[in-house]
Design an enzyme around this catalytic site. Structure first.
Site, short mmCIF file in Angstrom:
data_model
loop_
_atom_site.label_atom_id
_atom_site.label_comp_id
_atom_site.label_asym_id
_atom_site.label_seq_id
_atom_site.Cartn_x
_atom_site.Cartn_y
_atom_site.Cartn_z
N ASP A 1 -9.88 -3.97 -5.10
CA ASP A 1 -9.27 -2.96 -4.23
C ASP A 1 -9.82 -1.59 -4.60
O ASP A 1 -9.58 -1.09 -5.70
CB ASP A 1 -7.75 -3.00 -4.41
N HIS B 1 -8.18 -4.61 -0.70
CA HIS B 1 -6.92 -3.95 -0.39
C HIS B 1 -5.99 -4.82 0.47
O HIS B 1 -4.81 -4.50 0.62
CB HIS B 1 -7.17 -2.61 0.30
N SER C 1 0.84 -1.20 0.00
CA SER C 1 0.00 0.00 0.00
C SER C 1 0.88 1.25 0.00
O SER C 1 1.66 1.45 -0.94
CB SER C 1 -0.95 -0.04 1.20
#
Length: 320
Positions: A268, A297, A183
């Site tokens: 996501d 995610h 991320s």
């Protein structure tokens, strides 16, 4: 053509127009010079850790502006080598350096690990930077009115200086630096790999900080805070978009020289897969993509961890 190939076929042609300004390279040259001028002043304190198979150090060093960046430096003790490859881990948004146990799968490979905080998020690290404007919700819009004050300018440099810390350790082979993150950490991995030629491999999962205009327009993840900021300051829209152009990894991707292993997840909505392809499609070095069609995610999770372990061994068999 299989299912994943069919649903992602357009992603590999996704090339939104770059937003890179003419002074992009000069901006980053000056920024790196400014960061390097700050002495590292590295500290490393051995921790009384329960396992005798590792050495764990609580570390700190000066980041971009003498903010003390905290981290862990972990070295395999079960195998005797003069120097080890070093994996540098950057964490996700609002996270921290984590706990030493989070990284033991890398240690079992015979790889040293350096995991560092991002300033002013969930770890021990504060923030010495000064800002001349307010922000909304989170750090993704802190200082967004000025490229020289923007939050991620310091964070990118803190992460580059993590490499300085790593190669300064007698246990680390400076020719074997690997970058890893998820991320926000994946976005930082892309930025660092573009700004610094010392990493030989970047492994990035569901990466952030790519195609930032679309992230803002879609209220995706942390960058929804910039949209909220622009609700309050609509007159700054062009200024904000210009600021963010210097930090968008799609504008940096063609500078990346190391190998890249990336992953995305098609459900996501925080860091949408297509938006990362704006960066991935501009990487000219050796690269590989893993796609998780029904994950959000969280990405591939432990499945992707196994992929990364095998990839590292396959790419650099002489390390182990």
């Amino acid at each position: 053509m299989g299912y994943i190939d069919d649903v992602t076929k357009d992603f590999y042609n996704y090339l939104p127009a770059l937003t890179r300004r003419d002074d992009f390279d000069e901006f980053w040259k000056k920024t790196i010079q400014q960061a390097k001028a700050i002495p590292l002043n590295a500290e490393k304190i051995l921790v009384d850790y329960p396992s005798t198979h590792v050495k764990v150090y609580d570390i700190s060093y000066n980041g971009m502006d003498e903010t003390r960046i905290s981290g862990w430096f972990i070295v395999p003790a079960f195998m005797k080598k003069d120097k080890y490859p070093c994996l540098i881990h950057y964490h996700g948004f609002s996270g921290s350096r984590g706990e030493p146990s989070d990284f033991m799968h890398w240690i079992t490979m015979g790889v040293a690990v350096l995991s560092v905080d991002c300033r002013d998020q969930g770890g021990k690290t504060g923030n010495s930077a000064a800002y001349t404007n307010g922000f909304v919700i989170n750090n993704a819009c802190r200082g967004v009115h000025d490229k020289d004050e923007y939050y991620f300018r310091a964070v990118y440099m803190d992460c580059v200086k993590a490499i300085d810390f790593a190669i300064g350790q007698e246990e680390v082979d400076a020719s074997k630096i690997v970058i890893e993150g998820t991320s926000q950490g994946g976005g930082l991995g892309m930025a660092v790999s573009a700004l610094d030629d010392r990493p030989v491999l970047a492994m990035v999962d569901v990466p952030s900080n790519s195609n930032l205009v679309s992230r803002i327009e879609g209220y995706h993840g942390a960058f929804s805070s910039v949209a909220e900021y622009l609700k309050m300051h609509p007159g700054e829209t062009d200024l904000v978009m210009e600021t963010l152009s210097y930090f968008d990894t799609m504008n940096m991707a063609d500078r990346i020289k190391c190998r890249v292993l990336a992953s995305v997840a098609l459900k996501d909505e925080v860091c949408p897969a297509q938006m990362y392809f704006a960066t991935y499609n501009r990487i000219y070095s050796e690269k590989q993509m893993e796609i998780y069609p029904f994950n959000g995610h969280e990405g591939g999770g432990s499945v992707q961890t196994e992929v990364k372990l095998a990839f590292l061994k396959r790419q650099f068999p002489d390390w182990f």
